[in-house]
Structure formats: structure tokens, C-alpha cells
Design a protein around this motif. Structure first.
Motif, mmCIF file in Angstrom:
data_model
loop_
_atom_site.group_PDB
_atom_site.id
_atom_site.type_symbol
_atom_site.label_atom_id
_atom_site.label_comp_id
_atom_site.label_asym_id
_atom_site.label_seq_id
_atom_site.Cartn_x
_atom_site.Cartn_y
_atom_site.Cartn_z
ATOM 1 N N ASP A 180 -87.618 -23.258 -46.291
ATOM 2 C CA ASP A 180 -87.973 -22.833 -44.855
ATOM 3 C C ASP A 180 -87.150 -21.572 -44.556
ATOM 4 O O ASP A 180 -85.717 -21.934 -44.639
ATOM 5 C CB ASP A 180 -87.723 -23.979 -43.896
ATOM 6 N N VAL A 181 -87.522 -20.593 -44.208
ATOM 7 C CA VAL A 181 -86.792 -19.437 -43.933
ATOM 8 C C VAL A 181 -86.966 -18.797 -42.823
ATOM 9 O O VAL A 181 -88.249 -18.394 -42.244
ATOM 10 C CB VAL A 181 -87.356 -18.389 -45.351
ATOM 11 N N LEU A 182 -85.948 -18.362 -41.913
ATOM 12 C CA LEU A 182 -85.891 -17.876 -40.692
ATOM 13 C C LEU A 182 -85.762 -16.419 -40.774
ATOM 14 O O LEU A 182 -84.758 -15.961 -41.192
ATOM 15 C CB LEU A 182 -85.087 -18.365 -39.718
ATOM 16 N N PHE A 183 -86.615 -15.662 -40.321
ATOM 17 C CA PHE A 183 -86.640 -14.156 -40.697
ATOM 18 C C PHE A 183 -86.032 -13.307 -39.262
ATOM 19 O O PHE A 183 -86.301 -13.988 -38.156
ATOM 20 C CB PHE A 183 -87.733 -13.465 -40.843
ATOM 21 N N LYS A 184 -85.566 -12.349 -39.093
ATOM 22 C CA LYS A 184 -85.115 -11.513 -38.169
ATOM 23 C C LYS A 184 -86.162 -11.180 -37.307
ATOM 24 O O LYS A 184 -86.225 -11.071 -36.114
ATOM 25 C CB LYS A 184 -84.211 -10.258 -38.570
ATOM 26 N N ALA A 185 -87.348 -10.866 -38.001
ATOM 27 C CA ALA A 185 -88.573 -10.564 -37.286
ATOM 28 C C ALA A 185 -89.686 -10.807 -38.196
ATOM 29 O O ALA A 185 -89.493 -11.139 -39.362
ATOM 30 C CB ALA A 185 -88.496 -8.942 -37.132
ATOM 31 N N THR A 186 -90.863 -10.720 -37.612
ATOM 32 C CA THR A 186 -92.091 -10.969 -38.489
ATOM 33 C C THR A 186 -92.281 -10.345 -39.893
ATOM 34 O O THR A 186 -91.970 -8.983 -39.732
ATOM 35 C CB THR A 186 -93.073 -11.054 -37.798
ATOM 36 N N PRO A 187 -92.242 -10.729 -40.926
ATOM 37 C CA PRO A 187 -92.067 -10.028 -42.438
ATOM 38 C C PRO A 187 -93.307 -9.313 -42.497
ATOM 39 O O PRO A 187 -94.515 -9.752 -41.816
ATOM 40 C CB PRO A 187 -92.111 -11.083 -43.463
ATOM 41 N N PRO A 188 -93.303 -7.997 -42.950
ATOM 42 C CA PRO A 188 -94.600 -7.047 -43.126
ATOM 43 C C PRO A 188 -95.751 -7.761 -43.519
ATOM 44 O O PRO A 188 -95.626 -8.297 -44.475
ATOM 45 C CB PRO A 188 -93.974 -5.918 -43.925
ATOM 46 N N GLY A 189 -96.946 -7.775 -42.721
ATOM 47 C CA GLY A 189 -98.091 -8.277 -43.312
ATOM 48 C C GLY A 189 -98.013 -9.691 -43.146
ATOM 49 O O GLY A 189 -99.122 -10.418 -43.457
ATOM 50 N N ALA A 190 -97.072 -10.556 -42.753
ATOM 51 C CA ALA A 190 -97.129 -11.812 -42.645
ATOM 52 C C ALA A 190 -97.955 -12.239 -41.587
ATOM 53 O O ALA A 190 -97.959 -11.902 -40.473
ATOM 54 C CB ALA A 190 -95.697 -12.622 -42.582
ATOM 55 N N PRO A 191 -98.817 -13.599 -41.485
ATOM 56 C CA PRO A 191 -99.541 -13.987 -40.561
ATOM 57 C C PRO A 191 -98.494 -14.798 -39.375
ATOM 58 O O PRO A 191 -97.414 -15.286 -39.964
ATOM 59 C CB PRO A 191 -100.233 -15.199 -41.138
ATOM 60 N N THR A 192 -98.830 -14.625 -38.068
ATOM 61 C CA THR A 192 -97.959 -15.265 -37.635
ATOM 62 C C THR A 192 -98.542 -16.846 -36.858
ATOM 63 O O THR A 192 -97.868 -17.491 -36.123
ATOM 64 C CB THR A 192 -98.045 -14.433 -36.152
ATOM 65 N N GLN A 193 -99.820 -17.253 -37.280
ATOM 66 C CA GLN A 193 -100.374 -18.398 -37.101
ATOM 67 C C GLN A 193 -101.117 -18.589 -38.405
ATOM 68 O O GLN A 193 -101.580 -17.853 -39.018
ATOM 69 C CB GLN A 193 -101.335 -18.292 -35.970
ATOM 70 N N TRP A 194 -101.199 -20.082 -38.545
ATOM 71 C CA TRP A 194 -101.558 -20.622 -39.804
ATOM 72 C C TRP A 194 -103.170 -21.174 -39.456
ATOM 73 O O TRP A 194 -103.174 -22.065 -38.569
ATOM 74 C CB TRP A 194 -100.935 -21.756 -40.225
ATOM 75 N N ARG A 195 -103.972 -20.184 -39.729
ATOM 76 C CA ARG A 195 -105.317 -20.648 -39.347
ATOM 77 C C ARG A 195 -106.527 -20.758 -40.613
ATOM 78 O O ARG A 195 -107.463 -21.373 -40.262
ATOM 79 C CB ARG A 195 -106.299 -19.520 -38.440
ATOM 80 N N GLU A 255 -87.517 -4.796 -47.007
ATOM 81 C CA GLU A 255 -87.447 -4.501 -45.212
ATOM 82 C C GLU A 255 -87.454 -5.938 -44.487
ATOM 83 O O GLU A 255 -87.037 -6.080 -43.272
ATOM 84 C CB GLU A 255 -88.194 -3.594 -44.642
ATOM 85 N N ALA A 256 -88.193 -7.112 -45.132
ATOM 86 C CA ALA A 256 -88.098 -8.392 -44.395
ATOM 87 C C ALA A 256 -86.424 -8.870 -44.504
ATOM 88 O O ALA A 256 -86.011 -9.172 -45.687
ATOM 89 C CB ALA A 256 -89.002 -9.342 -45.375
ATOM 90 N N GLU A 257 -86.141 -9.194 -43.448
ATOM 91 C CA GLU A 257 -84.817 -9.477 -43.131
ATOM 92 C C GLU A 257 -84.579 -11.058 -43.014
ATOM 93 O O GLU A 257 -85.174 -11.598 -41.818
ATOM 94 C CB GLU A 257 -83.844 -8.768 -42.220
ATOM 95 N N ILE A 258 -83.888 -11.718 -43.703
ATOM 96 C CA ILE A 258 -83.606 -13.251 -43.528
ATOM 97 C C ILE A 258 -82.529 -13.350 -42.707
ATOM 98 O O ILE A 258 -81.458 -12.984 -42.979
ATOM 99 C CB ILE A 258 -83.433 -13.927 -44.940
ATOM 100 N N ALA A 259 -82.773 -14.298 -41.652
ATOM 101 C CA ALA A 259 -81.767 -14.789 -40.542
ATOM 102 C C ALA A 259 -81.059 -15.926 -41.370
ATOM 103 O O ALA A 259 -79.741 -15.864 -41.395
ATOM 104 C CB ALA A 259 -82.136 -15.027 -39.350
#
Ligand SMILES: Cc1cc2nc3c(=O)[nH]c(=O)nc-3n(C[C@H](O)[C@H](O)[C@H](O)COP(=O)(O)OP(=O)(O)OC[C@H]3O[C@@H](n4cnc5c(N)ncnc54)[C@H](O)[C@@H]3O)c2cc1C
Length: 472
Positions: A180-195, A255-259
Motif C-alpha cells: 500500500d503506497v501513498l504518492f505525493k500526487a496521482t501517479p501519471p496515468g493512474a486511475p483515481t477510482q476503481w471502477r 516522476e511518480a513520487e512516493i510519500a
């Protein structure tokens, strides 16, 4: 030593143990739940409830609380990461509910507490012995004498090992990691909802996979990755941050930054099934009886449905209402289902390509999976909607699940809340047994069928309405 008695001891308060304890408590059985952990970790391996599990929870009025704790409704399932919609299944729940395992456990434990049963935490079952009349269990400073012990103590089950039970299957070659990974911002191209399962899992090179599921919190993702061809020398080795960072960079770029990496765990692709589910007064359920690679999201669902199958049978046995052999049908029915799941996992594994020939086979299979009949078949398998318990001689719909049809008393699912039997009939019929609730229905979905007797777990026993062979 403190001496206690109970009718049933459940070892393990995971989803299987909690569901079983709920079922037993509902039937008025004195159940004692032992859990080695002092408190729930709050961490989740599983993230979904399949349609059949949603139906099963609905039969007990538990679905609304699961829904309250869920974070997504997913329109399809998947088979070897090929999305499969629930085409053609007559269900009110043609979706996966996205819900962390910890929330499923919390909902079940809450309901159990309302039934007056408190999980005894910090009690690790150490050993047990059984004779013809009872089983004696020791855990910490407790010695409990019970009529039955059910091992719901997970894949490394002490109960199973103490029975000396064979746990054979397929030794995998690979491994996976769930993080379970928390990113600083939405990773490029990643969905924001699981549909949907579409594009949830990708593969950069043969045998490798990376899956991405957005969780409830903004920018928090379940990252699952692994290699189907290779595994580390030590499968229990801790997952390093470096491994997770590498996988994330592979999927999203630098560019996907992990918090924060909240949690990471390694799992194998071995498949194993207990040779038997019962030795005398000791029974196995859930991961204690079967483990496999989490393809399709089936393990927790299998465990909850094991519990649903076992609970009413064990209660009937304890109340002398079970005809000879009823309890044995727990193993014959549920071990068969587990074997089917292990088979579908093996087939899914075979469809993860590592050679050009397999790539071609997968492409062909993907085309076939566009056909409605194939979607129906595959989604029925992974959702649990296709389960049929009857022997081949019993005419349909015996052995299949009851769809949630309307009755004079409301939707059929609401008639099962107390864990009772139900007779649905098109014509007035006397109650065949005190345990049976009778409800009239305007229609039944099977031509020529006038009535169906339905078991407490929502499967049709027969179309005669007779309780012979089911209830004494
Ligand atoms: C990475 C990963 C992802 C997964 N994803 C999914 C998914 O999406 N969908 C799905 O359906 N399944 C999934 N699964 C499988 C699912 O997590 C398991 O099938 C499920 O946890 C089984 O539940 P259980 O109650 O049988 O066992 P467990 O959840 O293992 O619970 C066993 C309990 O017993 C306790 N215990 C152990 N030993 C003792 C003892 N001696 N005395 C007392 N208590 C004891 C443990 O502390 C634990 O609380 C996944 C598994 C993994 C590894």
C-alpha cells in the motif's frame, strides 16, 4: 489454567472465523473465538467481495454494513487479468465490492459483538486433543472443553498441522508483493477510482506483472507486482522499500513520487488443498484448508462461503436436527469448490504468457472472452455464482443458488436473516418443519417448478419441499 466450556471453539478471527462465529451465534450455539493477535492490524490482503459473497452477506442482512465500509463498486471481475463482466447472471449484485479485508473483519466482529460474542484476543491456540465426546483446547492460560474445534487459523494453520493433515498441491515458481503506497500526487496515468478491472494489471516483460488499485484515501494505491518465473530464496524475506520503488518506477516512470510505503508483504504462487476438512471433532475452514495465488480475488470469498456452508450444518448437528451424514457434506461440497478454484487459478496462471506461443494463446483466449457465453462461464467461476452443490442425479435447480426473487413477504433474501430454511411456493403449502419459513411467490423462474425448499445458506435443496434427508 482457567477451565472453560463451549459448544464450538473457533481458532482464528479472520474473515472465515468471524463469519462462522456469527453463523453459530445466530443459531444459538455457544461459540468461543480465540485469536492470537492482541488487536487487529488494520492491514488488508484482500480488497474485494465477489457477487456471491455479497449475496451471502445479504442473506444475513450484513451487506449494508459492508457497503458502508466499502470504497468502490467494480463493474466486472477478471480471469487472468482479462476483464469479465457478470453477463447473464440473475443477481442483484453484479459487481465486486471494493472493501479492504480489515473492514470486512471489522463489520463481522461488530455484528458478532451485537450477538453477545466477544473475540478472545491474545489467545493463541497451542494444542488440542480429542476423544469420542469432546475436544480440549489449550490457549494461553485457558483450557476449553468443547464439542467441536474449527481451525480458521489461516494458511499456516496450527490446527491443520497438529492433525498431521496432508496439504498438497502445486508448487509455484514465482512470487508477488502487495504494497500500500501513498504518492505525493496521482501517479501519471493512474486511475483515481476503481471502477473496472480493465488495464488494472500490466506486464512489462514475460512473467512479470504490476497491478494498481486506487484505495479509499486520495493518492493511496495498492501496488501488486511480481514475477511468475522467479522467486527469492527466502519467500518470507521482508520486502525492501527499494523493491517497491523499482516496481513503481517501472509502471509510472521516475516522476511518480512516493510519500510513504504503508505496508508491504510477499506472497507465493503455491496452491494447496487439505486432504480432508475434518478429523472427528476437528474441522478446517478458509485458508487453513486451501491457499492459492490471489488471482481473481477469490480466497477471502471462499473462506466466507465455507463458513456459511458449515455454520448451519454444525448447529444442526449440535441440536440433533442433522440427519446422518449432513456434516460430512461440508467437506464434499466445499472441498470440491476449493478444488475448482485451484483449477481456475492454475488455468489463469497458464494464461500469463512467458513464451511467444503462450502470447498467441492468450490473444486467442482474450478474443474468446468477448463472447457472452464465455464471459458468463468465466465470471460465474470467479464470482462464485456458478456453484452447484447437488449430485448429478438431482434435477435442476436443486443445488444452485436461489436468485433474489420477489415474494409476498419481500425479496427472498430477507427471509433468511435468522439463518432458517425457506420454502417458496406458488400455492398455499403447510409448514413442513418448525425450522422452515414458508413464503408464497407469484412466479418461480423455472418452468414447471411449483416450489423450492432452500437451505439456510441460500442453495436449493429440492423442488419437492420435503425436509427428509435434511432435517430430523
Ligand atoms: C497479497 C494478497 C492479496 C489477496 N487479495 C485477495 C483478494 O483481493 N480477494 C480475496 O478474496 N482474497 C484475497 N487474498 C486471500 C485472503 O486474504 C485470504 O484468503 C483470507 O485472509 C483468508 O481468511 P481466513 O480467515 O481463512 O484466514 P486469515 O485471514 O489468515 O485469518 C486467520 C486468523 O487466525 C489467527 N491465528 C493464526 N494462528 C492462530 C492460532 N494458533 N490461534 C489463534 N489464532 C490464530 C490469525 O492471527 C488470523 O487473524 C489475498 C491474499 C494475499 C496474500
Amino acid at each position: 489454567m482457567r477451565e472453560l466450556t463451549a459448544e464450538v471453539v473457533v481458532a482464528g478471527a479472520g474473515p472465515t472465523g468471524l463469519m462462522l462465529a456469527n453463523e453459530l451465534a445466530l443459531a444459538g450455539v455457544d461459540v468461543l473465538v480465540l485469536e492470537r493477535m492482541h488487536e487487529r492490524t488494520g492491514l488488508s490482503k484482500a480488497l474485494n467481495l465477489q457477487p456471491r459473497t455479497a449475496e451471502v452477506l445479504d442473506l444475513r442482512g450484513l451487506l449494508p454494513r459492508a457497503r458502508d465500509r466499502s470504497f468502490a463498486t467494480v463493474a466486472d471481475g477478471h480471469f487472468a487479468v482479462i476483464p469479465v463482466p457478470y453477463t447473464g447472471w440473475d443477481t442483484r449484485h453484479p459487481y465486486q465490492l471494493g472493501i479492504p479485508q480489515a473492514e470486512v473483519e471489522a463489520a463481522l466482529e461488530e455484528r458478532l459483538a451485537e450477538q453477545g460474542v466477544k473475540v478472545r484476543r491474545g489467545y493463541e491456540l497451542a494444542n488440542f486433543s480429542q476423544d469420542a465426546d469432546s475436544v480440549t483446547i489449550t490457549a494461553g492460560d485457558l483450557r476449553v472443553r468443547a464439542a467441536y474445534l474449527v481451525g480458521c487459523d489461516g494458511g499456516r494453520s496450527r490446527v491443520r498441522k497438529a492433525l498431521g493433515m496432508a496439504f498438497e498441491g502445486i508448487e509455484g515458481q514465482g512470487h508477488g508483493v502487495a504494497a500500500d503506497v501513498l504518492f505525493k500526487a496521482t501517479p501519471p496515468g493512474a486511475p483515481t477510482q476503481w471502477r473496472s478491472m480493465t488495464d488494472m494489471v500490466t506486464s512489462g516483460s514475460p512473467g512479470k506483472f504490476i497491478g494498481v488499485i486506487p484505495l479509499a484515501e486520495p493518492n493511496l494505491y495498492r501496488i501488486s507486482f511480481g514475477d511468475r518465473l522467479n522467486r527469492p530464496a527466502n519467500l518470507r524475506a521482508e520486502v525492501t522499500d527499494e523493491e517497491v520503488r523499482r516496481a513503481v518506477a517501472e509502471r509510472f516512470g521516475p516522476e511518480a513520487e512516493i510519500a510513504e510505503i504503508r505496508w508491504a508483504s510477499r506472497f507465493s504462487d503455491d496452491s494447496r488443498l487439505a486432504e480432508s476438512y475434518r478429523v472427528g471433532r476437528v474441522i478446517l475452514a478458509g485458508d487453513a484448508a486451501h491457499t492459492h495465488f490471489p488471482a481473481g480475488g477469490q480466497g477471502l470469498n471462499l473462506g466466507i462461503q465455507d463458513a456459511m456452508n458449515l455454520g448451519w450444518k454444525l448447529a444442526a448437528e449440535l441440536r440433533n436436527r442433522a440427519p446422518a451424514g449432513l456434516l460430512d457434506t461440508y467437506e464434499s461440497e466445499r472441498r470440491t469448490v476449493a478444488q475448482q478454484v485451484l483449477n481456475n487459478i492454475a488455468a489463469q496462471n497458464a494464461l500469463i504468457p512467458t513464451t511467444p506461443n503462450q502470447l498467441a494463446l492468450r490473444a486467442l483466449f482474450r478474443d474468446l472472452a468477448e463472447l457472452p457465453e464465455v464471459q458468463h462461464h468465466l465470471s460465474g467461476m470467479v464470482s462464485g455464482l456458478n456453484i452447484r452443490y447437488a449430485t448429478e442425479e438431482s434435477p435442476l435447480p436443486a443445488g444452485t443458488r436461489l436468485p433474489d426473487i420477489p415474494t409476498a413477504e419481500g425479496p427472498a433474501s430477507t427471509l433468511f436473516h435468522k439463518g432458517n430454511w425457506v420454502l417458496l411456493t406458488k400455492t398455499p403449502t403447510p409448514k413442513p418443519h418448525t425450522e422452515v419459513v414458508v413464503a408464497e411467490v407469484p412466479q418461480l423462474p423455472w418452468p414447471g417448478i411449483e416450489k423450492v425448499l432452500v437451505r439456510p445458506d441460500g442453495y436449493i435443496a429440492n423442488t419437492t419441499g420435503s425436509t427428509n434427508g435434511w432435517l430430523t
